[in-house]
Design an enzyme around this catalytic site. Sequence first.
Site, short mmCIF file in Angstrom:
data_model
loop_
_atom_site.label_atom_id
_atom_site.label_comp_id
_atom_site.label_asym_id
_atom_site.label_seq_id
_atom_site.Cartn_x
_atom_site.Cartn_y
_atom_site.Cartn_z
N HIS A 446 -21.58 -16.29 -29.16
CA HIS A 446 -21.19 -16.84 -27.82
C HIS A 446 -21.10 -18.03 -27.97
O HIS A 446 -20.56 -18.81 -26.95
CB HIS A 446 -21.73 -16.14 -26.63
CG HIS A 446 -21.20 -15.98 -25.59
ND1 HIS A 446 -19.72 -16.44 -25.33
CD2 HIS A 446 -21.21 -15.21 -24.46
CE1 HIS A 446 -19.22 -15.87 -24.24
NE2 HIS A 446 -20.14 -15.24 -23.51
N ASP A 450 -15.63 -16.76 -27.38
CA ASP A 450 -15.40 -16.27 -25.84
C ASP A 450 -15.23 -14.78 -26.03
O ASP A 450 -14.57 -14.17 -26.98
CB ASP A 450 -14.89 -16.94 -24.89
CG ASP A 450 -13.30 -17.19 -25.57
OD1 ASP A 450 -12.73 -16.14 -25.72
OD2 ASP A 450 -12.85 -18.28 -25.45
#
Length: 476
Positions: A446, A450
Amino acid sequence: VCIHRVRSCSSIRFIKSKHVCVFDKSALKFSHQQRLFRTSAVSCGQIVQFKLSDIGEGITEVTVKEWYIKEGDSVSQFDSICEVQSDKASVTITSRYDGVIRKLHYSIDDIAFVGKPLVDIEIDASKGVAPEEDVVETPPMSHEEHTHQEIKGHKTLATPAVRRLAMENNIKLSEVVGTGKDNRILKEDILNYLAKQTGAILPPSPKAEIVPPLQKTETVPAAPKDKAWKIPVPVSRPIAFSGKDKTEPVTGFQKAMVKTMSAALKIPHFGYCDEIDLTQLVQLREELKPLAELRGVKLSFMPFFIKAASLGLLQYPILNASLDENCQNVTYKASHNIGVAMDTEQGLIVPNVKNVQVCSVFDIAVELNRLQSLGSAGQLGTSDLTGGTFTLSNIGTIGGTYAKPVILPPEVAIGALGKIQVLPRFNGKGEVFKAQIMNVSWSADHRVIDGATMARFSNLWKSYLENPASMLLDLK
Protein backbone atom coordinates in the site's frame (compact mmCIF):
# COMPACT_ATOMS: atom_id res chain seq x y z
CA VAL A 1 78.72 -51.39 17.99
CA CYS A 2 74.98 -52.05 17.76
CA ILE A 3 74.11 -48.74 19.41
CA HIS A 4 76.42 -46.89 17.03
CA ARG A 5 74.73 -48.42 13.98
CA VAL A 6 71.28 -47.67 15.31
CA ARG A 7 72.07 -43.99 15.88
CA SER A 8 73.42 -43.65 12.38
CA CYS A 9 70.10 -44.82 10.88
CA SER A 10 67.58 -42.01 10.33
CA SER A 11 64.61 -44.38 10.23
CA ILE A 12 64.69 -45.09 13.98
CA ARG A 13 63.99 -42.20 16.33
CA PHE A 14 63.60 -43.62 19.86
CA ILE A 15 65.00 -46.84 21.37
CA LYS A 16 64.54 -47.86 24.98
CA SER A 17 67.41 -49.65 26.70
CA LYS A 18 65.41 -52.78 27.40
CA HIS A 19 64.62 -53.19 23.71
CA VAL A 20 68.25 -53.00 22.48
CA CYS A 21 69.29 -56.26 20.94
CA VAL A 22 72.07 -57.64 18.79
CA PHE A 23 71.46 -57.64 15.06
CA ASP A 24 73.69 -57.59 12.06
CA LYS A 25 74.36 -54.88 9.51
CA SER A 26 72.49 -56.61 6.71
CA ALA A 27 69.24 -56.66 8.68
CA LEU A 28 69.51 -52.95 9.38
CA LYS A 29 70.10 -52.12 5.73
CA PHE A 30 67.07 -54.18 4.73
CA SER A 31 64.86 -52.27 7.16
CA HIS A 32 66.12 -48.95 5.87
CA GLN A 33 65.42 -49.91 2.25
CA GLN A 34 61.85 -50.93 3.14
CA ARG A 35 61.17 -47.50 4.59
CA LEU A 36 62.44 -45.72 1.49
CA PHE A 37 60.30 -47.94 -0.75
CA ARG A 38 57.11 -47.05 1.09
CA THR A 39 57.88 -43.36 0.95
CA SER A 40 58.40 -43.38 -2.79
CA ALA A 41 55.05 -45.15 -3.31
CA VAL A 42 53.13 -42.48 -1.41
CA SER A 43 54.83 -39.63 -3.22
CA CYS A 44 53.25 -40.72 -6.54
CA GLY A 45 49.86 -39.40 -5.35
CA GLN A 46 49.12 -35.76 -4.53
CA ILE A 47 46.40 -34.79 -2.06
CA VAL A 48 44.43 -31.67 -2.98
CA GLN A 49 41.59 -30.08 -1.05
CA PHE A 50 38.46 -29.37 -3.06
CA LYS A 51 36.87 -26.29 -1.50
CA LEU A 52 33.32 -25.02 -1.55
CA SER A 53 33.34 -21.98 -3.83
CA ASP A 54 31.14 -18.93 -3.55
CA ILE A 55 27.72 -19.91 -4.92
CA GLY A 56 26.44 -16.35 -5.07
CA GLU A 57 23.50 -14.49 -3.52
CA GLY A 58 25.60 -13.70 -0.43
CA ILE A 59 25.48 -17.32 0.74
CA THR A 60 28.23 -18.17 3.25
CA GLU A 61 27.09 -21.58 4.50
CA VAL A 62 25.13 -24.56 3.19
CA THR A 63 23.79 -27.83 4.56
CA VAL A 64 25.20 -31.07 3.16
CA LYS A 65 22.11 -33.05 2.15
CA GLU A 66 23.63 -36.05 0.35
CA TRP A 67 27.00 -37.54 -0.55
CA TYR A 68 27.27 -39.26 -3.93
CA ILE A 69 30.72 -40.67 -3.13
CA LYS A 70 32.55 -42.20 -0.17
CA GLU A 71 36.15 -42.41 0.90
CA GLY A 72 38.12 -44.63 -1.44
CA ASP A 73 35.89 -44.02 -4.47
CA SER A 74 37.42 -42.96 -7.78
CA VAL A 75 35.99 -39.85 -9.41
CA SER A 76 36.40 -38.10 -12.74
CA GLN A 77 35.93 -34.49 -13.71
CA PHE A 78 32.27 -33.38 -13.59
CA ASP A 79 31.23 -36.41 -11.51
CA SER A 80 28.73 -35.44 -8.81
CA ILE A 81 30.30 -35.25 -5.36
CA CYS A 82 27.49 -34.06 -3.12
CA GLU A 83 24.29 -32.05 -2.93
CA VAL A 84 24.18 -29.01 -0.68
CA GLN A 85 21.24 -26.82 0.25
CA SER A 86 21.32 -23.16 1.10
CA ASP A 87 18.42 -21.04 2.25
CA LYS A 88 17.75 -20.28 -1.41
CA ALA A 89 18.34 -23.41 -3.49
CA SER A 90 19.81 -26.87 -3.75
CA VAL A 91 23.14 -27.11 -5.58
CA THR A 92 24.97 -30.20 -6.84
CA ILE A 93 28.75 -29.96 -6.49
CA THR A 94 30.80 -31.75 -9.14
CA SER A 95 34.43 -32.81 -9.14
CA ARG A 96 37.18 -30.74 -10.65
CA TYR A 97 39.71 -33.56 -10.72
CA ASP A 98 40.29 -37.17 -11.71
CA GLY A 99 41.39 -39.02 -8.62
CA VAL A 100 40.49 -40.95 -5.47
CA ILE A 101 38.46 -39.58 -2.57
CA ARG A 102 40.59 -39.72 0.57
CA LYS A 103 38.53 -37.73 3.10
CA LEU A 104 35.03 -36.30 3.49
CA HIS A 105 35.15 -33.22 5.68
CA TYR A 106 31.42 -33.22 6.54
CA SER A 107 28.65 -35.65 7.39
CA ILE A 108 25.02 -35.54 6.27
CA ASP A 109 23.18 -32.45 7.62
CA ASP A 110 26.45 -30.79 8.66
CA ILE A 111 26.94 -27.09 7.89
CA ALA A 112 29.62 -26.50 5.24
CA PHE A 113 31.20 -23.08 4.85
CA VAL A 114 32.24 -21.28 1.67
CA GLY A 115 36.01 -21.39 1.22
CA LYS A 116 36.47 -24.46 3.42
CA PRO A 117 37.42 -27.93 2.07
CA LEU A 118 34.64 -30.34 1.16
CA VAL A 119 36.77 -33.36 0.29
CA ASP A 120 40.40 -34.37 -0.10
CA ILE A 121 41.19 -35.92 -3.47
CA GLU A 122 44.34 -37.84 -4.33
CA ILE A 123 45.35 -37.10 -7.91
CA ASP A 124 48.16 -38.46 -10.06
CA ALA A 125 50.89 -35.84 -9.82
CA SER A 126 52.65 -37.25 -12.88
CA LYS A 127 49.74 -36.24 -15.10
CA GLY A 128 49.97 -32.63 -14.04
CA VAL A 129 46.21 -32.20 -13.67
CA ALA A 130 46.63 -29.25 -11.35
CA PRO A 131 49.36 -28.13 -9.00
CA GLU A 132 48.64 -28.46 -5.30
CA GLU A 133 48.94 -24.72 -4.82
CA ASP A 134 46.07 -24.16 -7.25
CA VAL A 135 43.67 -25.58 -4.70
CA VAL A 136 45.27 -25.29 -1.29
CA GLU A 137 47.03 -21.94 -1.52
CA THR A 138 44.68 -19.85 -3.69
CA PRO A 139 41.68 -17.90 -2.33
CA PRO A 140 38.51 -19.96 -1.89
CA MET A 141 36.66 -18.13 -4.64
CA SER A 142 39.09 -18.90 -7.46
CA HIS A 143 37.68 -18.36 -10.93
CA GLU A 144 38.33 -21.91 -12.13
CA GLU A 145 36.56 -23.61 -9.24
CA HIS A 146 33.32 -21.95 -10.25
CA THR A 147 33.22 -24.04 -13.42
CA HIS A 148 32.62 -27.19 -11.38
CA GLN A 149 29.44 -26.22 -9.56
CA GLU A 150 25.97 -26.54 -11.04
CA ILE A 151 24.73 -23.04 -10.41
CA LYS A 152 22.30 -21.16 -12.59
CA GLY A 153 23.55 -18.14 -14.55
CA HIS A 154 23.36 -16.25 -17.83
CA LYS A 155 26.56 -16.01 -20.01
CA THR A 156 28.47 -18.10 -22.57
CA LEU A 157 31.86 -19.16 -21.18
CA ALA A 158 32.89 -22.81 -21.27
CA THR A 159 35.80 -25.11 -20.46
CA PRO A 160 37.53 -27.09 -23.25
CA ALA A 161 35.78 -30.27 -22.13
CA VAL A 162 32.37 -28.62 -22.45
CA ARG A 163 33.27 -27.16 -25.84
CA ARG A 164 34.30 -30.60 -27.03
CA LEU A 165 31.00 -32.06 -25.83
CA ALA A 166 29.08 -29.34 -27.67
CA MET A 167 31.10 -29.90 -30.84
CA GLU A 168 30.50 -33.65 -30.74
CA ASN A 169 26.75 -33.05 -30.60
CA ASN A 170 26.74 -30.22 -33.20
CA ILE A 171 25.54 -27.64 -30.66
CA LYS A 172 26.28 -23.94 -30.96
CA LEU A 173 27.33 -22.56 -27.60
CA SER A 174 25.63 -19.28 -28.41
CA GLU A 175 22.29 -21.11 -28.26
CA VAL A 176 22.88 -22.59 -24.80
CA VAL A 177 22.14 -20.70 -21.59
CA GLY A 178 25.04 -21.09 -19.18
CA THR A 179 24.28 -21.89 -15.55
CA GLY A 180 27.76 -21.64 -14.04
CA LYS A 181 29.52 -18.77 -12.28
CA ASP A 182 29.65 -15.70 -14.54
CA ASN A 183 27.08 -17.56 -16.68
CA ARG A 184 29.62 -20.21 -17.65
CA ILE A 185 28.24 -23.11 -19.71
CA LEU A 186 28.53 -26.41 -17.83
CA LYS A 187 28.32 -30.00 -18.97
CA GLU A 188 24.83 -30.19 -17.49
CA ASP A 189 23.70 -27.24 -19.63
CA ILE A 190 24.70 -29.13 -22.76
CA LEU A 191 22.87 -32.26 -21.60
CA ASN A 192 19.75 -30.26 -20.68
CA TYR A 193 19.85 -28.57 -24.07
CA LEU A 194 20.00 -31.97 -25.78
CA ALA A 195 17.09 -33.20 -23.66
CA LYS A 196 14.96 -30.23 -24.66
CA GLN A 197 15.76 -30.71 -28.32
CA THR A 198 14.73 -34.36 -28.21
CA GLY A 199 11.89 -34.25 -25.69
CA ALA A 200 10.16 -30.88 -25.71
CA ILE A 201 9.89 -30.19 -29.42
CA LEU A 202 8.01 -33.06 -31.00
CA PRO A 203 6.32 -33.11 -34.40
CA PRO A 204 2.51 -33.02 -34.27
CA SER A 205 0.98 -36.48 -34.49
CA PRO A 206 -1.73 -37.17 -37.11
CA LYS A 207 -3.75 -38.81 -34.32
CA ALA A 208 -4.61 -35.32 -33.09
CA GLU A 209 -7.13 -35.07 -35.94
CA ILE A 210 -9.08 -38.11 -34.78
CA VAL A 211 -12.16 -36.82 -32.99
CA PRO A 212 -13.41 -39.86 -30.96
CA PRO A 213 -10.33 -40.23 -28.73
CA LEU A 214 -10.43 -36.50 -27.91
CA GLN A 215 -14.05 -36.71 -26.83
CA LYS A 216 -13.27 -39.57 -24.44
CA THR A 217 -10.47 -37.71 -22.75
CA GLU A 218 -12.72 -34.67 -22.35
CA THR A 219 -15.59 -36.45 -20.62
CA VAL A 220 -14.08 -39.20 -18.47
CA PRO A 221 -12.05 -37.43 -15.75
CA ALA A 222 -14.75 -35.00 -14.52
CA ALA A 223 -16.47 -37.25 -11.96
CA PRO A 224 -13.41 -38.59 -10.10
CA LYS A 225 -11.99 -35.08 -9.69
CA ASP A 226 -15.15 -33.85 -7.94
CA LYS A 227 -15.00 -36.73 -5.47
CA ALA A 228 -11.31 -36.20 -4.83
CA TRP A 229 -11.98 -32.67 -3.52
CA LYS A 230 -14.56 -33.93 -0.99
CA ILE A 231 -12.51 -36.80 0.42
CA PRO A 232 -9.07 -35.69 1.65
CA VAL A 233 -6.55 -38.52 1.64
CA PRO A 234 -4.75 -38.79 5.01
CA VAL A 235 -0.98 -39.01 4.96
CA SER A 236 0.13 -42.36 6.37
CA ARG A 237 3.16 -41.68 8.54
CA PRO A 238 4.29 -43.56 11.62
CA ILE A 239 3.61 -41.48 14.71
CA ALA A 240 6.06 -41.87 17.57
CA PHE A 241 5.36 -40.30 20.98
CA SER A 242 8.64 -39.89 22.83
CA GLY A 243 7.26 -37.72 25.63
CA LYS A 244 10.18 -35.30 25.25
CA ASP A 245 10.50 -31.92 23.56
CA LYS A 246 12.72 -31.84 20.51
CA THR A 247 14.72 -28.84 19.32
CA GLU A 248 15.94 -28.60 15.74
CA PRO A 249 17.91 -25.82 14.01
CA VAL A 250 16.19 -23.72 11.37
CA THR A 251 17.91 -24.62 8.09
CA GLY A 252 17.42 -24.78 4.35
CA PHE A 253 14.26 -23.35 2.81
CA GLN A 254 12.70 -22.91 6.24
CA LYS A 255 15.51 -20.53 7.10
CA ALA A 256 14.83 -18.60 3.90
CA MET A 257 11.17 -18.35 4.84
CA VAL A 258 12.08 -16.87 8.22
CA LYS A 259 14.20 -14.17 6.57
CA THR A 260 11.67 -13.37 3.84
CA MET A 261 8.63 -13.23 6.09
CA SER A 262 10.49 -11.12 8.65
CA ALA A 263 11.22 -8.60 5.90
CA ALA A 264 7.59 -8.80 4.72
CA LEU A 265 6.40 -7.55 8.12
CA LYS A 266 7.70 -4.11 7.15
CA ILE A 267 5.25 -3.92 4.22
CA PRO A 268 1.73 -2.49 4.79
CA HIS A 269 -0.44 -5.06 3.02
CA PHE A 270 -3.61 -4.08 1.18
CA GLY A 271 -6.05 -6.91 0.38
CA TYR A 272 -8.54 -7.28 -2.47
CA CYS A 273 -10.69 -10.31 -3.34
CA ASP A 274 -12.94 -11.25 -6.25
CA GLU A 275 -14.44 -14.28 -7.98
CA ILE A 276 -13.78 -15.38 -11.56
CA ASP A 277 -16.14 -17.33 -13.83
CA LEU A 278 -13.83 -19.81 -15.59
CA THR A 279 -16.55 -21.69 -17.49
CA GLN A 280 -15.18 -20.78 -20.93
CA LEU A 281 -11.57 -21.31 -19.86
CA VAL A 282 -12.38 -24.78 -18.52
CA GLN A 283 -13.83 -25.74 -21.89
CA LEU A 284 -10.88 -24.26 -23.78
CA ARG A 285 -8.36 -26.10 -21.63
CA GLU A 286 -10.15 -29.43 -22.15
CA GLU A 287 -9.85 -28.90 -25.91
CA LEU A 288 -6.15 -27.98 -25.77
CA LYS A 289 -5.01 -30.47 -23.13
CA PRO A 290 -4.83 -33.52 -25.47
CA LEU A 291 -2.88 -31.48 -28.03
CA ALA A 292 -0.37 -30.45 -25.37
CA GLU A 293 -0.02 -34.04 -24.18
CA LEU A 294 0.84 -35.12 -27.72
CA ARG A 295 3.74 -32.69 -27.52
CA GLY A 296 4.85 -34.08 -24.17
CA VAL A 297 3.53 -31.26 -21.98
CA LYS A 298 0.96 -31.28 -19.20
CA LEU A 299 -1.35 -28.27 -19.60
CA SER A 300 -2.86 -26.96 -16.38
CA PHE A 301 -4.79 -23.74 -15.72
CA MET A 302 -1.74 -21.99 -14.31
CA PRO A 303 -0.17 -21.07 -17.69
CA PHE A 304 -3.37 -19.16 -18.56
CA PHE A 305 -3.36 -17.42 -15.17
CA ILE A 306 0.29 -16.44 -15.60
CA LYS A 307 -0.11 -15.15 -19.15
CA ALA A 308 -3.22 -13.16 -18.23
CA ALA A 309 -1.30 -11.62 -15.33
CA SER A 310 1.52 -10.63 -17.67
CA LEU A 311 -0.93 -8.94 -20.06
CA GLY A 312 -2.34 -7.05 -17.10
CA LEU A 313 1.11 -6.01 -15.91
CA LEU A 314 1.73 -4.38 -19.30
CA GLN A 315 -1.15 -2.03 -18.51
CA TYR A 316 -0.30 -1.59 -14.82
CA PRO A 317 3.53 -1.78 -14.57
CA ILE A 318 3.53 -0.50 -10.98
CA LEU A 319 2.54 -4.03 -9.90
CA ASN A 320 5.71 -5.36 -11.54
CA ALA A 321 7.99 -3.01 -9.65
CA SER A 322 10.15 -2.94 -6.54
CA LEU A 323 10.70 -0.38 -3.80
CA ASP A 324 14.14 0.21 -2.32
CA GLU A 325 14.82 -0.20 1.40
CA ASN A 326 14.77 3.54 2.04
CA CYS A 327 11.47 3.93 0.16
CA GLN A 328 13.02 6.60 -2.07
CA ASN A 329 12.97 4.92 -5.48
CA VAL A 330 10.61 2.65 -7.40
CA THR A 331 12.14 0.40 -10.06
CA TYR A 332 9.82 -0.76 -12.84
CA LYS A 333 10.96 -4.19 -13.97
CA ALA A 334 11.21 -4.76 -17.72
CA SER A 335 10.86 -8.54 -17.45
CA HIS A 336 7.77 -10.30 -16.13
CA ASN A 337 9.38 -13.02 -14.01
CA ILE A 338 6.23 -14.46 -12.47
CA GLY A 339 6.75 -16.71 -9.48
CA VAL A 340 4.64 -19.76 -8.67
CA ALA A 341 4.49 -20.92 -5.04
CA MET A 342 5.11 -24.67 -4.71
CA ASP A 343 4.59 -26.94 -1.73
CA THR A 344 7.45 -29.47 -1.62
CA GLU A 345 8.97 -31.86 0.89
CA GLN A 346 11.70 -29.28 1.51
CA GLY A 347 9.09 -26.61 2.31
CA LEU A 348 7.59 -23.66 0.47
CA ILE A 349 9.58 -22.59 -2.59
CA VAL A 350 8.74 -19.97 -5.21
CA PRO A 351 10.48 -20.54 -8.57
CA ASN A 352 9.59 -18.13 -11.34
CA VAL A 353 8.95 -18.28 -15.06
CA LYS A 354 11.29 -15.83 -16.76
CA ASN A 355 10.20 -13.25 -19.38
CA VAL A 356 6.54 -14.23 -19.50
CA GLN A 357 5.82 -11.11 -21.57
CA VAL A 358 7.44 -12.80 -24.60
CA CYS A 359 6.23 -16.35 -23.92
CA SER A 360 3.20 -18.16 -25.30
CA VAL A 361 0.84 -20.15 -23.11
CA PHE A 362 2.52 -23.33 -24.35
CA ASP A 363 5.98 -21.94 -23.57
CA ILE A 364 4.86 -21.20 -20.03
CA ALA A 365 3.44 -24.71 -19.67
CA VAL A 366 6.76 -26.23 -20.78
CA GLU A 367 8.68 -24.15 -18.25
CA LEU A 368 6.21 -24.94 -15.47
CA ASN A 369 6.60 -28.66 -16.16
CA ARG A 370 10.36 -28.27 -15.83
CA LEU A 371 10.14 -26.26 -12.60
CA GLN A 372 7.66 -28.68 -11.04
CA SER A 373 9.86 -31.68 -11.88
CA LEU A 374 12.95 -30.04 -10.42
CA GLY A 375 11.00 -28.79 -7.40
CA SER A 376 9.70 -32.27 -6.58
CA ALA A 377 13.24 -33.62 -6.79
CA GLY A 378 14.68 -30.73 -4.77
CA GLN A 379 17.00 -29.74 -7.62
CA LEU A 380 15.93 -26.19 -8.44
CA GLY A 381 18.83 -23.88 -9.23
CA THR A 382 19.52 -20.44 -7.83
CA SER A 383 18.33 -18.56 -10.92
CA ASP A 384 15.03 -20.49 -10.85
CA LEU A 385 14.35 -19.20 -7.34
CA THR A 386 15.61 -15.63 -7.67
CA GLY A 387 14.74 -12.61 -9.78
CA GLY A 388 10.96 -12.84 -9.39
CA THR A 389 8.91 -9.69 -10.01
CA PHE A 390 5.32 -10.85 -9.35
CA THR A 391 3.89 -13.98 -7.70
CA LEU A 392 0.84 -16.24 -7.94
CA SER A 393 0.09 -18.85 -5.28
CA ASN A 394 -2.35 -21.61 -6.19
CA ILE A 395 -3.82 -22.64 -2.84
CA GLY A 396 -6.66 -24.33 -4.72
CA THR A 397 -4.50 -27.38 -5.38
CA ILE A 398 -4.82 -28.15 -1.67
CA GLY A 399 -8.42 -27.03 -1.33
CA GLY A 400 -8.52 -23.45 -0.08
CA THR A 401 -10.95 -20.81 -1.31
CA TYR A 402 -9.66 -17.52 0.11
CA ALA A 403 -6.30 -16.57 1.57
CA LYS A 404 -4.31 -13.59 2.74
CA PRO A 405 -1.06 -13.98 0.78
CA VAL A 406 2.11 -12.35 2.07
CA ILE A 407 4.18 -10.28 -0.37
CA LEU A 408 7.67 -11.58 -1.17
CA PRO A 409 10.12 -8.65 -0.91
CA PRO A 410 11.24 -6.84 -3.00
CA GLU A 411 8.03 -7.49 -4.97
CA VAL A 412 4.98 -5.31 -4.39
CA ALA A 413 2.06 -7.65 -5.22
CA ILE A 414 0.97 -11.27 -4.95
CA GLY A 415 -2.18 -13.24 -5.77
CA ALA A 416 -3.61 -16.39 -4.17
CA LEU A 417 -5.87 -18.55 -6.34
CA GLY A 418 -8.59 -20.67 -4.77
CA LYS A 419 -10.03 -23.96 -5.96
CA ILE A 420 -12.46 -24.08 -8.88
CA GLN A 421 -15.98 -24.85 -7.70
CA VAL A 422 -19.17 -25.65 -9.60
CA LEU A 423 -21.71 -23.11 -8.30
CA PRO A 424 -25.10 -21.78 -9.48
CA ARG A 425 -25.07 -18.32 -11.07
CA PHE A 426 -27.51 -16.16 -13.04
CA ASN A 427 -27.00 -15.22 -16.68
CA GLY A 428 -28.18 -12.01 -18.36
CA LYS A 429 -31.72 -13.35 -18.73
CA GLY A 430 -32.03 -14.22 -15.07
CA GLU A 431 -31.67 -17.94 -15.69
CA VAL A 432 -29.68 -20.14 -13.34
CA PHE A 433 -26.73 -21.97 -14.91
CA LYS A 434 -23.83 -24.08 -13.70
CA ALA A 435 -20.65 -21.99 -13.50
CA GLN A 436 -17.01 -22.82 -12.79
CA ILE A 437 -16.09 -20.28 -10.10
CA MET A 438 -12.63 -19.51 -8.73
CA ASN A 439 -11.87 -16.98 -6.01
CA VAL A 440 -8.76 -14.83 -6.05
CA SER A 441 -7.16 -12.93 -3.17
CA TRP A 442 -4.68 -10.14 -3.92
CA SER A 443 -2.19 -8.46 -1.57
CA ALA A 444 -0.40 -5.28 -2.59
CA ASP A 445 2.17 -2.95 -1.05
CA HIS A 446 0.00 0.00 0.00
CA ARG A 447 3.01 2.32 0.01
CA VAL A 448 3.10 2.38 -3.78
CA ILE A 449 -0.16 0.72 -4.90
CA ASP A 450 -3.58 2.11 -4.12
CA GLY A 451 -6.81 0.14 -3.98
CA ALA A 452 -8.16 1.47 -7.26
CA THR A 453 -5.07 0.33 -9.20
CA MET A 454 -5.25 -3.13 -7.68
CA ALA A 455 -8.96 -3.40 -8.49
CA ARG A 456 -8.47 -2.28 -12.10
CA PHE A 457 -5.65 -4.78 -12.61
CA SER A 458 -7.79 -7.55 -11.12
CA ASN A 459 -10.71 -6.65 -13.38
CA LEU A 460 -8.49 -6.76 -16.47
CA TRP A 461 -6.98 -10.10 -15.42
CA LYS A 462 -10.51 -11.37 -14.76
CA SER A 463 -11.74 -10.31 -18.20
CA TYR A 464 -8.93 -12.21 -19.93
CA LEU A 465 -9.78 -15.40 -18.06
CA GLU A 466 -13.56 -15.13 -18.39
CA ASN A 467 -13.20 -14.46 -22.12
CA PRO A 468 -9.99 -16.30 -23.08
CA ALA A 469 -10.47 -15.51 -26.77
CA SER A 470 -9.85 -11.84 -25.93
CA MET A 471 -6.28 -12.70 -24.99
CA LEU A 472 -5.56 -13.31 -28.67
CA LEU A 473 -5.86 -9.60 -29.38
CA ASP A 474 -2.99 -8.75 -27.03
CA LEU A 475 -0.71 -11.79 -27.47
CA LYS A 476 2.67 -11.03 -29.04
